[in-house]
Design a protein around this motif. Structure first.
Motif, PDB file in Angstrom:
ATOM      1  N   LYS A 144      38.990  37.625  46.283  1.00 45.98           N
ATOM      2  CA  LYS A 144      39.370  38.340  47.557  1.00 45.98           C
ATOM      3  C   LYS A 144      39.025  39.910  46.536  1.00 45.98           C
ATOM      4  O   LYS A 144      38.708  40.854  47.593  1.00 45.98           O
ATOM      5  CB  LYS A 144      41.267  38.908  47.707  1.00 45.98           C
ATOM      6  CG  LYS A 144      41.484  37.628  48.272  1.00 45.98           C
ATOM      7  CD  LYS A 144      40.716  37.024  49.511  1.00 45.98           C
ATOM      8  CE  LYS A 144      41.586  35.607  50.242  1.00 45.98           C
ATOM      9  NZ  LYS A 144      40.405  34.574  50.585  1.00 45.98           N
ATOM     10  N   LEU A 145      38.712  40.320  45.425  1.00 47.66           N
ATOM     11  CA  LEU A 145      38.471  41.503  44.594  1.00 47.66           C
ATOM     12  C   LEU A 145      37.998  40.551  43.495  1.00 47.66           C
ATOM     13  O   LEU A 145      38.632  39.833  42.805  1.00 47.66           O
ATOM     14  CB  LEU A 145      39.692  42.160  44.608  1.00 47.66           C
ATOM     15  CG  LEU A 145      39.731  43.466  43.231  1.00 47.66           C
ATOM     16  CD1 LEU A 145      38.369  44.318  44.191  1.00 47.66           C
ATOM     17  CD2 LEU A 145      40.816  44.321  43.441  1.00 47.66           C
ATOM     18  N   ILE A 146      37.337  41.194  42.498  1.00 45.99           N
ATOM     19  CA  ILE A 146      36.357  41.703  41.188  1.00 45.99           C
ATOM     20  C   ILE A 146      36.594  42.555  40.655  1.00 45.99           C
ATOM     21  O   ILE A 146      36.418  44.347  41.439  1.00 45.99           O
ATOM     22  CB  ILE A 146      34.374  41.024  41.514  1.00 45.99           C
ATOM     23  CG1 ILE A 146      34.645  39.844  42.516  1.00 45.99           C
ATOM     24  CG2 ILE A 146      33.926  41.076  40.372  1.00 45.99           C
ATOM     25  CD1 ILE A 146      33.245  39.784  42.950  1.00 45.99           C
ATOM     26  N   LEU A 147      37.011  42.427  39.010  1.00 42.31           N
ATOM     27  CA  LEU A 147      37.369  43.185  38.831  1.00 42.31           C
ATOM     28  C   LEU A 147      36.404  43.631  36.935  1.00 42.31           C
ATOM     29  O   LEU A 147      36.785  42.079  37.030  1.00 42.31           O
ATOM     30  CB  LEU A 147      38.637  43.773  38.690  1.00 42.31           C
ATOM     31  CG  LEU A 147      40.078  43.801  39.217  1.00 42.31           C
ATOM     32  CD1 LEU A 147      41.022  43.787  38.791  1.00 42.31           C
ATOM     33  CD2 LEU A 147      39.649  45.283  40.298  1.00 42.31           C
ATOM     34  N   LEU A 148      35.596  44.565  37.005  1.00 43.13           N
ATOM     35  CA  LEU A 148      34.869  44.211  36.015  1.00 43.13           C
ATOM     36  C   LEU A 148      35.055  45.324  35.386  1.00 43.13           C
ATOM     37  O   LEU A 148      35.278  47.063  35.251  1.00 43.13           O
ATOM     38  CB  LEU A 148      33.263  45.435  36.611  1.00 43.13           C
ATOM     39  CG  LEU A 148      32.365  44.140  36.183  1.00 43.13           C
ATOM     40  CD1 LEU A 148      31.317  43.094  35.355  1.00 43.13           C
ATOM     41  CD2 LEU A 148      30.869  45.009  36.734  1.00 43.13           C
ATOM     42  N   ARG A 160      38.199  40.060  27.837  1.00 41.95           N
ATOM     43  CA  ARG A 160      37.522  39.927  29.045  1.00 41.95           C
ATOM     44  C   ARG A 160      36.636  41.276  29.469  1.00 41.95           C
ATOM     45  O   ARG A 160      36.936  42.011  30.020  1.00 41.95           O
ATOM     46  CB  ARG A 160      38.683  39.687  30.619  1.00 41.95           C
ATOM     47  CG  ARG A 160      39.165  38.141  29.955  1.00 41.95           C
ATOM     48  CD  ARG A 160      38.424  37.339  30.016  1.00 41.95           C
ATOM     49  NE  ARG A 160      39.248  36.001  29.781  1.00 41.95           N
ATOM     50  CZ  ARG A 160      39.359  35.331  28.889  1.00 41.95           C
ATOM     51  NH1 ARG A 160      38.835  35.359  27.738  1.00 41.95           N
ATOM     52  NH2 ARG A 160      40.024  34.187  28.494  1.00 41.95           N
ATOM     53  N   VAL A 161      35.191  40.205  30.434  1.00 47.33           N
ATOM     54  CA  VAL A 161      34.235  41.165  31.071  1.00 47.33           C
ATOM     55  C   VAL A 161      34.969  41.262  32.177  1.00 47.33           C
ATOM     56  O   VAL A 161      34.385  42.159  33.213  1.00 47.33           O
ATOM     57  CB  VAL A 161      33.482  41.010  30.583  1.00 47.33           C
ATOM     58  CG1 VAL A 161      31.959  41.651  31.407  1.00 47.33           C
ATOM     59  CG2 VAL A 161      32.836  41.080  28.893  1.00 47.33           C
ATOM     60  N   VAL A 162      34.944  40.049  32.693  1.00 40.89           N
ATOM     61  CA  VAL A 162      34.827  40.023  34.424  1.00 40.89           C
ATOM     62  C   VAL A 162      36.997  39.134  34.832  1.00 40.89           C
ATOM     63  O   VAL A 162      36.836  38.606  34.245  1.00 40.89           O
ATOM     64  CB  VAL A 162      33.773  39.828  34.915  1.00 40.89           C
ATOM     65  CG1 VAL A 162      33.541  37.958  34.556  1.00 40.89           C
ATOM     66  CG2 VAL A 162      33.561  40.518  36.623  1.00 40.89           C
ATOM     67  N   VAL A 163      37.303  39.356  36.111  1.00 39.95           N
ATOM     68  CA  VAL A 163      38.278  39.413  36.674  1.00 39.95           C
ATOM     69  C   VAL A 163      38.353  38.909  38.492  1.00 39.95           C
ATOM     70  O   VAL A 163      37.257  40.137  38.362  1.00 39.95           O
ATOM     71  CB  VAL A 163      39.366  39.489  36.286  1.00 39.95           C
ATOM     72  CG1 VAL A 163      40.997  39.280  36.783  1.00 39.95           C
ATOM     73  CG2 VAL A 163      39.692  39.756  34.280  1.00 39.95           C
ATOM     74  N   LYS A 215      35.654  49.154  39.096  1.00 42.07           N
ATOM     75  CA  LYS A 215      35.706  49.072  37.882  1.00 42.07           C
ATOM     76  C   LYS A 215      36.630  49.433  37.191  1.00 42.07           C
ATOM     77  O   LYS A 215      36.508  50.718  37.516  1.00 42.07           O
ATOM     78  CB  LYS A 215      34.230  49.756  36.839  1.00 42.07           C
ATOM     79  CG  LYS A 215      32.626  49.348  36.716  1.00 42.07           C
ATOM     80  CD  LYS A 215      31.726  49.656  36.827  1.00 42.07           C
ATOM     81  CE  LYS A 215      32.085  50.075  35.550  1.00 42.07           C
ATOM     82  NZ  LYS A 215      29.882  50.505  34.823  1.00 42.07           N
ATOM     83  N   ILE A 216      36.996  49.014  36.175  1.00 40.92           N
ATOM     84  CA  ILE A 216      38.103  49.517  35.578  1.00 40.92           C
ATOM     85  C   ILE A 216      38.266  49.173  33.760  1.00 40.92           C
ATOM     86  O   ILE A 216      37.923  47.968  33.662  1.00 40.92           O
ATOM     87  CB  ILE A 216      40.182  49.126  36.116  1.00 40.92           C
ATOM     88  CG1 ILE A 216      40.068  47.456  35.948  1.00 40.92           C
ATOM     89  CG2 ILE A 216      39.218  49.241  37.359  1.00 40.92           C
ATOM     90  CD1 ILE A 216      41.132  46.882  36.086  1.00 40.92           C
ATOM     91  N   ALA A 217      39.509  50.143  33.030  1.00 35.67           N
ATOM     92  CA  ALA A 217      39.330  49.759  32.103  1.00 35.67           C
ATOM     93  C   ALA A 217      38.378  49.070  30.978  1.00 35.67           C
ATOM     94  O   ALA A 217      37.033  49.668  31.400  1.00 35.67           O
ATOM     95  CB  ALA A 217      40.891  48.869  32.082  1.00 35.67           C
TER      96      ALA A 217
END
Length: 101
Positions: free
Chosen positions: A36-40, A81-84, A65-67
């Motif tokens: 539902k969401l990708i965090l990079l 981790r690069v992507v979650v 994009k975060i942190a």
């Protein structure tokens, strides 16, 4: 954007079993349209950034994009981790609300 609150939410989502992380696993889940969401991570390599932005656009999944890689990994109790990918709609909405403030 309250980065501490965002990282805490990620930790909760991980404990709830609502996250997947790591390059291969996330790419596979995106192609199945599960997230539902990708965090990079903000400090990821440009080729990774381009790949995930393209995948997110094709499959109509929001991407933020975060942190940095270390903070992202630490938040979910793993190494760098690069992507979650967030699988749960509730966690995704809460994270988007915090990130987009």
């Amino acid at each position: 954007m309250n980065i501490d609150k965002i990282l805490n939410l990620l930790g909760l989502a991980q404990r709830a079993g609502s996250l997947s992380s790591g390059d291969f696993i996330v790419e596979k889940s995106i192609k199945k349209k599960e997230p539902k969401l990708i965090l990079l991570a903000a400090d990821c390599a440009s080729n990774n950034e381009k790949k995930y932005i393209q995948l997110a656009e094709i499959h109509h999944i929001p991407l933020r994009k975060i942190a940095d890689k270390e903070a992202l990994g630490r938040a979910i109790g793993k190494e760098v981790r690069v992507v979650v990918a967030v699988q749960d709609d509730g966690f995704a909405k809460a994270l988007l609300k915090e990130i987009d403030q």
